[in-house]
Structures are given as structure tokens and as C-alpha cells.
Scaffold this motif. Structure first.
Motif, short mmCIF file in Angstrom:
data_model
loop_
_atom_site.label_atom_id
_atom_site.label_comp_id
_atom_site.label_asym_id
_atom_site.label_seq_id
_atom_site.Cartn_x
_atom_site.Cartn_y
_atom_site.Cartn_z
N SER A 634 40.97 -3.31 40.49
CA SER A 634 39.86 -2.49 39.98
C SER A 634 40.37 -1.06 39.80
O SER A 634 40.98 -0.46 40.71
CB SER A 634 38.69 -2.47 40.96
OG SER A 634 37.68 -1.59 40.49
N VAL A 667 37.12 5.92 34.14
CA VAL A 667 36.73 4.54 33.94
C VAL A 667 35.39 4.34 34.64
O VAL A 667 35.28 4.51 35.87
CB VAL A 667 37.78 3.58 34.51
CG1 VAL A 667 37.31 2.14 34.34
CG2 VAL A 667 39.13 3.77 33.83
N GLN A 670 34.89 -2.03 34.11
CA GLN A 670 36.12 -2.78 33.82
C GLN A 670 35.77 -4.26 33.78
O GLN A 670 35.06 -4.76 34.64
CB GLN A 670 37.17 -2.53 34.92
CG GLN A 670 38.40 -3.40 34.83
CD GLN A 670 39.37 -3.15 35.98
OE1 GLN A 670 39.36 -2.02 36.55
NE2 GLN A 670 40.14 -4.15 36.33
N VAL A 673 37.50 -7.81 36.53
CA VAL A 673 37.93 -6.99 37.63
C VAL A 673 37.93 -7.81 38.90
O VAL A 673 37.05 -8.65 39.10
CB VAL A 673 37.01 -5.76 37.77
CG1 VAL A 673 35.57 -6.13 38.10
CG2 VAL A 673 37.55 -4.78 38.84
N LEU A 685 38.29 -1.65 29.32
CA LEU A 685 37.90 -0.48 30.15
C LEU A 685 36.83 0.30 29.41
O LEU A 685 36.97 0.62 28.21
CB LEU A 685 39.12 0.41 30.41
CG LEU A 685 40.30 -0.22 31.15
CD1 LEU A 685 41.44 0.78 31.26
CD2 LEU A 685 39.89 -0.71 32.53
#
Length: 688
Positions: A634, A667, A670, A673, A685
Motif C-alpha cells: 500500500s 496518493v 490504490q 492494494v 493510483l
């Protein structure tokens, strides 16, 4: 002019077959070249006749017949005649090429030879002549220049038939030969036979032992005079201590009367070998005096036939202006000179000196022969009445004379019948070529001749038909003389050699050695035989065939190359089937590999990947385990640039979605992840 013609032949192709390499020698009738037979790929001796002979159609026809006769003679000590032809202005003979030197070279370099060496060198010459005489052939020009000694020691006699063809074709009755070795009957124009060759052998043996020829003169006719009127002396006059048997052998061969010589080469060979066996080592190894060197040589001459030996010029008279001998290496004497052209001729008996025969120690064999002759003479003397008829009785003497006259008349009548109409009358031999034996014999019988047959091989005349005769058609002979008929056995056949399993070069050598021709060459693939090896031949080995028969060969190109199929990406089982169907062998590598583009169980790579292999060649397959699984960390809350860099290091593909222009570069989200995904997967992302 002839030299220019000879020079132009070097480097040319005669009759589209014989490539002339270089000039070997030049003689009175021809020039000899080293040439390559391009059809059979072998070196040969090409004898090209001088232009004045090449333009004579009668001579060319006779030369062809003589060449055929010589070609039928196959013997280890006779140079083989291989071909004869006419190419434009070039008349030629093709003979076996003997790399080496001649007996003339030996005599020139060593001079007089020890008896052991002289007898050893003359033995194969006599053996070859014996085979020729048995086949009905006469050489007519036996001399050291025609005795060839190969580098490996083989000794052969060459030039059969050429002197006969030239002699018989001349319109003036001139005789061509080497004057130093001509027999008396050839000089006098009489019919030659095997004993004429024997005379030449005797002269040659004399020269080998003494280093000199027995007769010499300022001009060739003087030498010819000595042959007709003189006697060859014993070689021991020049080589003291020489065995009496060798003297007798030389003088036996060189007897002036042919009836006193060996009948042919085989008869001489027996006596020659008997002498070699019975002489002691000291007699065989007798060294001649150091002063004996090679005497003068006489080249091939054109001389007149002498019909009356008493009319031959004395060898001590000098006709006209004198010239040095070297200015006239070849002398020409007309056959029927007129008085204004001929030097003054004197009876030989008035001017020729008499040379009494030298005393020669008799061998034991000669002594025994002399004793037997002496006993016969005494017996004849004892049987002869010593009392005369009673004198004083005229009537008895008159009756006796009547009886004598009657007997003489009867004898004269009988002789006239014998030589005029009987067996002694002359007759012309009829042509018998290409007839059956019965037809030829009947034709000869009708003409008053008796005949005998000899079987010979002939490439042109069918088996059972007559090839020709000896004497040949058109010759005039006495009817009591037999005529030999040469009956064809067809072409001489030889078994073809086995060529299968040999390389192409070896097969060519075998064909050359067997005097066969190379035919068509076909190539084909063979899985078991290496490239360049003969697979089959046609005709097959052992087949009877004549010389020059072409043999076709099939030659291996080796195993056939097979293309390697491309199977990367295919399922393993399918890939194996494809490779085996191509004639190759598939081998699966024990190790599997990760591949992000190839699914699990499919072929990830192969070796070789392309090109060709021979049947049964191996292709190695490496199978894929599929893509490698990687856990996605992550990166939420971290800078987008750092997240992209780290994910790409892990082998992922990264896509960035900016919200509000991604002003902060952080970010926010995601996907996926904290999950295991295949290597190379797409990671999205969301950046603010």
C-alpha cells in the motif's frame, strides 16, 4: 616449319578430347606430346605424325589398320595403343604414357653395361616381342629409343606398326627405319618376319654390351652396306673376358641369313634365360673396359631398298662432295636412282675389304655341336665312292650324260611348273575382311593359298567374322606360304569394378585404372550414408564391358535437412506432436520457468528455435509455470512519484489518475492494494 606446328599444338585440344600439355620428343616420323585424355581423365602419349605423312590418304588408311592390330596386343612389356585418329591436318596415335626414360638414355649415360644388367634389360623386350610375334605382329623398328623404362622399373617396347605403315605406303619403294638396326632382308626389300626383329635385338644387345654399334659409316648407305655384306663380330673383341655364350647369343641373333637366327622372340627368350641362369656371377658381373663409351647414334633414316647387294657402293668410296655427318641427320636415297644422280657404283667384291672372323673361344655347347657336325662330315665322306667311272668307255660316258641331261630337263620343267603354275607361283592375297571363316578359307583356297586361323579381340568386327589377314589383302606372295586369318572374338570385355561404398574420387580412380569412362553423376539424400559416397552404379559391378564403357553413379548428399518448427506459446503436448511430425525428437526440460506472457503449461522457449536439423535431431522445450505472483504494498498517503518508482521495481505497470489536477501529488487511493497479483499486473493510483 614442323617446329612451329609442334609449338602451336601445345595448349590446344586435339580432336576435342586430348589436351596437349607439353612436347616430350621428336623423331624422324613424328613428334610425341604429353596430353590429357579429358574423357577418361588420364595422361597419355600423343604421337603426332609429320605433315608429309598426314596428307597421304593411303598411308592414313594403312596406319589405322596397323593401329588396330597393335591395339589388340595386350602385354605387360608392350606399350598399349589406345586410339588413332585424324583431326584436320593432324594425324595422331594415342599410346599409354610411360613416365621415365628410354634405353637410349641408359646407354648414353653409362656406355657399355655389365652382362647381368644388359641381359636383364633385354629380357622384357624379347618377351614383349615374343607376344607380338605370336599374335602375328612384326615391329620392324626395334631400337633403344623405342624401349621405355618407367620410373617404377617397368620396361616396355613401343611404336608397333608405325614403321610398317610408313614403309608400305611409300610410292618410291623407300624404307624407313633406323639404319643402325635394320636387318639385311629389310635393306634388300625382301619380306620381313619375326626374325628381322631378332636381328635388331642382336644389334641392340651388342651395343649395350660394348657401348658401340657394330657398323658405322659416314653416310647411312654405308651402314646399310655392312648389314648386307658384313658380319657382326663377337662383342668380346671389345670386352675381353666376356663369356662365350654371350658372344654366341649376339652372333646367333645377327646372322646374315634369317634361317640361321631364332625363329621368333619366344625362341630367343628361352635361350636368353638359359644363358642368364647358367653364367657364373663373375661372368655376369664382368665390368667392361672404362674406355668403352656410347658410340655414334643413327636417327630414323629413309634409305633405298637394295635389290642387288653387289651393286651397293663400297663403304670406302666417297660419293661427291663430303659433308659432316651432323649436317645430314636424315639421309634420303631414291629407290631407283639414274646414272647421272648416282655416284659411281663398283662391285662390292672389288673394293670391300675382307675381314676374317675373329677367333672366338667356343662354349661347351658349341664344342659339342662342332663335334657332331664333324662326325656327320666324316660319315658323309666315308659313304662317298672314291673310284671314278671306268675310263676309256665312251659309250657309258655318253649314256651317263644323256641321263644327266634328261634329269636336268625334268628338274627344270618341274621347277618351271612349281614356280610358274604350282605352289611356288606368285599370287595376290584376296580381301577377306568381314567374311565368315568358311567363306575366307574357300576364297583363299580358290586362289591357291593355305590358311590358318588366329582368334583375336576386335571392337568393330562381329564375333566369328574375319578381321583381316597376314600378309594383308593385296600382298603378293608365293602360294606355298600360309596366310593367317585373324578371326574376331568380338570386343574384349572386362568386369566392371565395384564402386559402391567408395568416395567419388576413389570411384574415378577405379574407373581410370580399369580404363572405363565416367558417366552421369546423380545426387540424392541418404539418411545412413555420408555425403560424397557412391550409393549405386549402372551397370553394376562385375558386368562384362569393353574399355571406355561409361558407368553412371548415384552419389549420396548425406541425410536430408529438416526445418525446425516454432512451437513457443503452444501447449506442451501440442508442441511435442508438432516436432515429432516434422521428423525430429522433442525433449522437455525438467525445469520450468515463470513467464508473464506465456500461460502455465505452455512452451516458454525452445532450442534450437529455428534453422534445420537432420532426421531424428533433438529440439529441447522449456515449459512455462505462468507469471510469478507478487504482493502489492500500500502506497496510500505517500507521494505519487515514490509509489510509481517502487511499484515499477516490483514489475508492475502503473497508471495514475489525477483528481483536481493532482495538485498535492499525494496518493489518495490504490487498486489493488495489499493483494497477491501476477507479476506485471496494472496498478491504478488515485492522486490529489
Amino acid at each position: 616449319m614442323q617446329e612451329n606446328v609442334s609449338d602451336r599444338l601445345v595448349g590446344t585440344l586435339v580432336d576435342n578430347r586430348y589436351a596437349v600439355q607439353s612436347k616430350l620428343a621428336r623423331g624422324g616420323m613424328s613428334t610425341v606430346y604429353l596430353a590429357t585424355d579429358q574423357r577418361l581423365e588420364r595422361d597419355v602419349a600423343l604421337k603426332v605424325l609429320h605433315p608429309h605423312l598426314a596428307t597421304d590418304d593411303t598411308f592414313l588408311g594403312r596406319l589405322g589398320r596397323e593401329a588396330k592390330s597393335a591395339a589388340r596386343l595386350s602385354h605387360a612389356h608392350v606399350v598399349g595403343v589406345l586410339d588413332q585418329g585424324y583431326d584436320g591436318q593432324t594425324a595422331y596415335l594415342v599410346m599409354e604414357y610411360i613416365k621415365g626414360h628410354t634405353l637410349r638414355d641408359v646407354i648414353n649415360s653409362k656406355g657399355a653395361l655389365p652382362p647381368r644388367l644388359a641381359l636383364a634389360l633385354i629380357d622384357p623386350v624379347v618377351e614383349g616381342l615374343g607376344a607380338a610375334h605370336a599374335a602375328g605382329l612384326i615391329h620392324r623398328d626395334v631400337k633403344p629409343e623405342n624401349v621405355l623404362i618407367a620410373d617404377d622399373g617397368r620396361i616396355k617396347i613401343g611404336d608397333f606398326g608405325l614403321a610398317r605403315a610408313v614403309t608400305t605406303s611409300t610410292s618410291t619403294g623407300a624404307l624407313i627405319g633406323t639404319v643402325a638396326y635394320l636387318s639385311p632382308e629389310l635393306v634388300l626389300g625382301k619380306q620381313a618376319d619375326a626374325r628381322s626383329d631378332i636381328y635388331s635385338v642382336g644389334i641392340m644387345l651388342y651395343e649395350m654390351i660394348t657401348g658401340q654399334q657394330p657398323f658405322d659409316g659416314e653416310v647411312p648407305i654405308q651402314v646399310a652396306y655392312h648389314h648386307v655384306n658384313g658380319t657382326v663380330g663377337p662383342p668380346s673383341d671389345l670386352v675381353p673376358g666376356l663369356a662365350g655364350e654371350v658372344d654366341e647369343l649376339v652372333q646367333w641373333c645377327t646372322a646374315n641369313d634369317p634361317e640361321n637366327r631364332p625363329v621368333d622372340g619366344n625362341a630367343l627368350l628361352q635361350e636368353l634365360r638359359h644363358i642368364r641362369t647358367n653364367l657364373t656371377d663373375s661372368e655376369l658381373d664382368l665390368q667392361p673396359p672404362a674406355a668403352l663409351a656410347a658410340g655414334p647414334q643413327h636417327p630414323t633414316e629413309v634409305i633405298a631398298r637394295i635389290s642387288n647387294p653387289t651393286a651397293v657402293m663400297s663403304p670406302f668410296s666417297h660419293p661427291g662432295p663430303q659433308h659432316r655427318p651432323e649436317e645430314h641427320a636424315t639421309s634420303v636415297f631414291p629407290a631407283t636412282p639414274h646414272a647421272q644422280q648416282q655416284p659411281q657404283m663398283q662391285p662390292a667384291a672389288e673394293h670391300a675389304p675382307f675381314f676374317p672372323p675373329a677367333a672366338v673361344p667356343l662354349s661347351k655347347r658349341a664344342q659339342r655341336k662342332a663335334e657332331r657336325e664333324d662326325e656327320k662330315a666324316r660319315s658323309r665322306a666315308a659313304a662317298t665312292p672314291v673310284r671314278n667311272l671306268r675310263e676309256g668307255n665312251p659309250r657309258r660316258r655318253g649314256a651317263l650324260w644323256v641321263v644327266i641331261i634328261v634329269i636336268a630337263a625334268l628338274l627344270a620343267t618341274g621347277a618351271g611348273w612349281f614356280f610358274g603354275m604350282g605352289p611356288g607361283s606368285p599370287g595376290t592375297v584376296p580381301p577377306v575382311a568381314n567374311m565368315t571363316v568358311a567363306q575366307a578359307q574357300q576364297l583363299l583356297s580358290d586362289a591357291g593359298f593355305q590358311s590358318r586361323t588366329n582368334d583375336v579381340f576386335d571392337d568393330d568386327v562381329p564375333s566369328g567374322l574375319v578381321v583381316g589377314s597376314q600378309p594383308e589383302a593385296g600382298a603378293e606372295i608365293r602360294k606355298f606360304q600360309p596366310v593367317a586369318l585373324f578371326v574376331s572374338k568380338g570386343p574384349q570385355l572386362f568386369g566392371l569394378p565395384k564402386l559402391t561404398g567408395k568416395s567419388l574420387d576413389q570411384a574415378k580412380d577405379e574407373l581410370n585404372h580399369a580404363e572405363m569412362a565416367l558417366g552421369n553423376i546423380t545426387e540424392q539424400f541418404d539418411e545412413a550414408v555420408a555425403a560424397g559416397v557412391v550409393l549405386t552404379q549402372d551397370p553394376v559391378s562385375g558386368t562384362p564391358a569393353r574399355h571406355g564403357t561409361p558407368v553412371n553413379l548415384t552419389v549420396s548428399k548425406g541425410p536430408q535437412p529438416l526445418p525446425v518448427p516454432a512451437v513457443v506459446g503452444q501447449d506442451q503436448d501440442d508442441a511435442v506432436k508438432v516436432i515429432e511430425a516434422a521428423g525430429l525428437k522433442a525433449v522437455v526440460a525438467p525445469e520450468t520457468v515463470y513467464d508473464k506472457t506465456v500461460p502455465k503449461g505452455a512452451v516458454a522457449s525452445q532450442s534450437p528455435s529455428s534453422g534445420t536439423l537432420t532426421r531424428g535431431g533433438t529440439v529441447t522445450l522449456t515449459v512455462s509455470k505462468g507469471p510469478k505472483m507478487v504482493k502489492v504494498p500500500s502506497y496510500i498517503g505517500k507521494q505519487a512519484s515514490e509509489a510509481r518508482r517502487e511499484l515499477e521495481k516490483l514489475g508492475f505497470e502503473v497508471r495514475v489518475n489525477n483528481i483536481l489536477g493532482g495538485f498535492f501529488g499525494t496518493v489518495r487511493d490504490q487498486d489493488p492494494v495489499n493483494k497477491d497479483v501476477p507479476e506485471g499486473s496494472l496498478i491504478t493510483l488515485t492522486v490529489v
